[in-house]
Design an enzyme around this catalytic site. Structure first.
Site, PDB file in Angstrom:
ATOM      1  N   GLU A  27       0.662  -1.274  -0.014  1.00 16.05           N
ATOM      2  CA  GLU A  27      -0.119  -0.076  -0.146  1.00 16.05           C
ATOM      3  C   GLU A  27       0.791   1.356  -0.240  1.00 16.05           C
ATOM      4  OE1 GLU A  27      -2.439   2.693  -0.511  1.00 16.05           O
ATOM      5  OE2 GLU A  27      -3.525   0.610  -0.250  1.00 16.05           O
ATOM      6  N   CYS A  35     -12.093   3.520   0.341  1.00 17.58           N
ATOM      7  CA  CYS A  35     -13.152   3.392   1.092  1.00 17.58           C
ATOM      8  C   CYS A  35     -12.908   4.167   2.558  1.00 17.58           C
ATOM      9  CB  CYS A  35     -13.781   2.154   1.279  1.00 17.58           C
ATOM     10  SG  CYS A  35     -15.049   1.764   2.032  1.00 17.58           S
ATOM     11  N   LYS A  44     -19.889   9.334   4.940  1.00 14.65           N
ATOM     12  CA  LYS A  44     -20.992   9.086   6.064  1.00 14.65           C
ATOM     13  C   LYS A  44     -20.797  10.016   7.135  1.00 14.65           C
ATOM     14  CE  LYS A  44     -21.741   6.361   2.817  1.00 14.65           C
ATOM     15  NZ  LYS A  44     -20.945   6.798   1.970  1.00 14.65           N
ATOM     16  N   SER A 174     -25.433  11.988 -11.041  1.00 15.29           N
ATOM     17  CA  SER A 174     -26.173  11.970  -9.909  1.00 15.29           C
ATOM     18  C   SER A 174     -26.587  10.516  -9.321  1.00 15.29           C
ATOM     19  CB  SER A 174     -27.753  12.180 -10.443  1.00 15.29           C
ATOM     20  OG  SER A 174     -28.274  11.484 -11.112  1.00 15.29           O
ATOM     21  N   GLY A 175     -25.412   9.629  -9.388  1.00 14.45           N
ATOM     22  CA  GLY A 175     -25.226   8.381  -8.954  1.00 14.45           C
ATOM     23  C   GLY A 175     -25.255   8.438  -7.280  1.00 14.45           C
ATOM     24  N   ILE A 177     -22.418   8.926  -5.559  1.00 12.51           N
ATOM     25  CA  ILE A 177     -21.626   9.977  -4.894  1.00 12.51           C
ATOM     26  C   ILE A 177     -22.123  11.189  -5.111  1.00 12.51           C
ATOM     27  CG2 ILE A 177     -19.157  10.796  -5.565  1.00 12.51           C
ATOM     28  CD1 ILE A 177     -18.164   8.269  -6.440  1.00 12.51           C
ATOM     29  N   ASP A 303     -12.692  -2.630  -7.863  1.00 13.76           N
ATOM     30  CA  ASP A 303     -12.951  -1.749  -8.843  1.00 13.76           C
ATOM     31  C   ASP A 303     -12.113  -1.954 -10.297  1.00 13.76           C
ATOM     32  OD1 ASP A 303     -14.457  -0.588  -6.981  1.00 13.76           O
ATOM     33  OD2 ASP A 303     -13.351   1.179  -6.727  1.00 13.76           O
ATOM     34  N   ALA A 311     -17.965  -1.002  -1.964  1.00 16.58           N
ATOM     35  CA  ALA A 311     -16.757  -1.996  -0.847  1.00 16.58           C
ATOM     36  C   ALA A 311     -17.293  -3.151  -0.628  1.00 16.58           C
ATOM     37  CB  ALA A 311     -16.973  -0.851   0.243  1.00 16.58           C
ATOM     38  N   HIS A 436     -43.368  -4.209  16.488  1.00 19.64           N
ATOM     39  CA  HIS A 436     -43.952  -3.093  16.047  1.00 19.64           C
ATOM     40  C   HIS A 436     -43.781  -2.165  17.323  1.00 19.64           C
ATOM     41  CE1 HIS A 436     -47.216  -0.379  15.241  1.00 19.64           C
ATOM     42  NE2 HIS A 436     -47.476  -0.338  16.333  1.00 19.64           N
TER      43      HIS A 436
END
Length: 457
Positions: A27, A35, A44, A174-175, A177, A303, A311, A436
């Site tokens: 990495e 992600c 988020k 407008s997906g 992301i 990807d 993810a 409920h």
């Protein structure tokens, strides 16, 4: 050896270690990949801040008086980065726990079964491995007339760490992301225009869901232009001049920032694929059902292969790939039972066939729909926008798909995924007692609506 430590790479590495293999992960940036550091998790965190701000602004609806609330953009971004940093450190802990070697640098396929790792000073180290998994992920796709400069025309990465909140912004695409950032920036006070080339926003979703989100977005003040195309962006002046071809003719929008949210391009350059003769198709690596490439001992997940580019999909692919390598007998991934989630407000969650896709596939269908306006929990929570829509095969009762829009539906979709995995029928869902009051009751009620048995409509 795994090249890349995103949700595909690090999960594959941990599973391989659990199964007794010696594992190294290359990495060049932060552990956790896009992600954890620049995608799922920090966005988020931003969206949560926007949601809290909206709660405060509508506190009177809940009998609470709050005055002079302000969104501190710098503090919101700082919190988001702190959440991302914490998650990345969590991956470091997991690597130590599982005795995985973290190799810092740029990884590329070498001769035979080797990986060349080049550090930031240019020094190369060659590692041998019986099995090599390419999990290098993706980046923002660039449109020809709209090259990303990182300042005025930005991708999702820059959108998370702008130095100051823009007064206005044009978002192209407008997906998930594009819609998430449209909600975030609009909620904290930026004037947002959302441009979509296709007929509806979030175009991969069921049409009724797309129409509902468009209504919700327009109600919150977002300008939406569908069937529209950005032909060029002039960045020479202090602001951007965005030329948009619309059904009514060409418009020029003056804006501070243009966010390109038109998809993901795979990171397949400079990692030795061509030299190794790895088969490709339209910029993606070709693999079999267990993610093996055409070259023995080399695999690809996430990807860099055919989508959907999510993810949780990359993680599942990584586990299946590794379990196959060690001689287990994993099931191939069912790509028609993968949940998709968009975390704007209202949230969107879906799995399986849309209504139109089911009809096109030749099914005779039963469709049930239950609006959250009829849900006691949604009314109590003040979250009555949206609905749950379910689609069943009329002949056998097979659950073909589900599409939800509303508060917390991303937490509800897993019920459908599990039920479809277990080949649960519509009648079995109707007879499954749901607690409920909950939002999840809408799943049972929608199933009942499909069979003419709904109680609360």
């Amino acid at each position: 050896m795994v090249i890349g430590s995103g949700p595909g790479g690090y999960v594959a590495a941990i599973r391989a270690s659990q199964l007794g293999m010696k594992v190294g992960v290359v990495e060049r940036a932060e552990l956790g990949g896009i992600c954890l550091n620049w995608g799922c998790i920090p966005t988020k965190a931003l969206l949560k801040s926007a949601q809290v701000f909206e709660y405060i602004n509508h506190a009177e609806d809940y009998g609470i008086a709050v005055k002079d609330a302000k969104a501190d953009f710098t503090a919101i971004v700082k919190r988001s980065r702190g959440v991302a940093d914490g998650m990345s450190k969590g991956i470091q802990f997991l690597f130590k726990k599982n005795k995985i070697d973290h190799l810092v640098g740029h990884g590329a396929l070498g001769t035979a079964k080797t990986v060349e790792v080049t550090d930031d000073k240019g020094a190369k180290t060659v590692y041998e491995a019986s099995h090599i998994i390419v999990a290098t992920g993706g980046r923002s796709h660039e449109l020809p007339g709209m090259p990303i400069d990182g300042k005025k025309i930005i991708g999702y990465r820059e959108a998370m760490v702008l130095s100051k909140q823009p007064k206005n912004m044009v978002i192209v695409g407008s997906g998930a992301i594009g819609s998430e950032f449209a909600y975030f920036y609009n909620a904290i006070g930026t004037d947002v225009t959302l441009v979509e080339y296709l007929d509806t926003i979030v175009p991969v979703e069921d049409q009724e869901v797309s129409k509902q989100l468009e209504r919700s977005f327009k109600k919150s003040g977002i300008t939406i232009k569908t069937k529209s195309e950005v032909t060029s962006v002039d960045t020479k002046a202090k602001t951007c001049k965005v030329h948009v071809k619309t059904p009514k003719g060409e418009e020029v929008i003056d804006t501070e920032i243009v966010l390109s949210a038109v998809g993901v391009a795979a990171n397949v350059e400079g990692i030795g694929l061509e030299e190794k003769g790895i088969a490709m198709d339209r910029g993606r690596i070709l693999v079999d059902d267990y993610y093996a490439t055409n070259q023995p001992g080399i695999y690809a997940i996430g990807d860099v292969i055919k989508g959907p580019w999510l993810a949780h999909v990359a993680s599942a692919e990584g586990i299946i790939c590794v379990e196959k390598i060690v001689g287990l007998n994993p099931e191939p991934l069912n790509y028609n039972n993968l949940p998709g989630c968009t975390y704007c407000s209202p949230e969107i969650a879906s799995v399986g066939y849309t209504e139109n896709a089911a009809i096109e596939a030749g099914y005779e269908i039963k469709v049930g729909k239950f609006p959250f306006s009829a849900s006691g929990k949604a009314s109590a929570a003040g979250s009555k926008d949206g609905f749950v829509k379910v689609i069943f095969d009329a002949k056998y009762g097979e659950w073909l798909g589900a599409h939800m829009i509303g508060a917390n539906v991303t937490e509800m979709i897993a019920e459908v995924v599990a039920a479809r995995k277990l080949e649960t029928t519509g009648h079995e869902i109707i007879k499954t007692v749901h607690p409920h009051p909950t939002m999840s009751e809408a799943v049972m009620e929608a199933a009942a609506a499909a069979y003419g048995e709904v109680i609360h409509l």
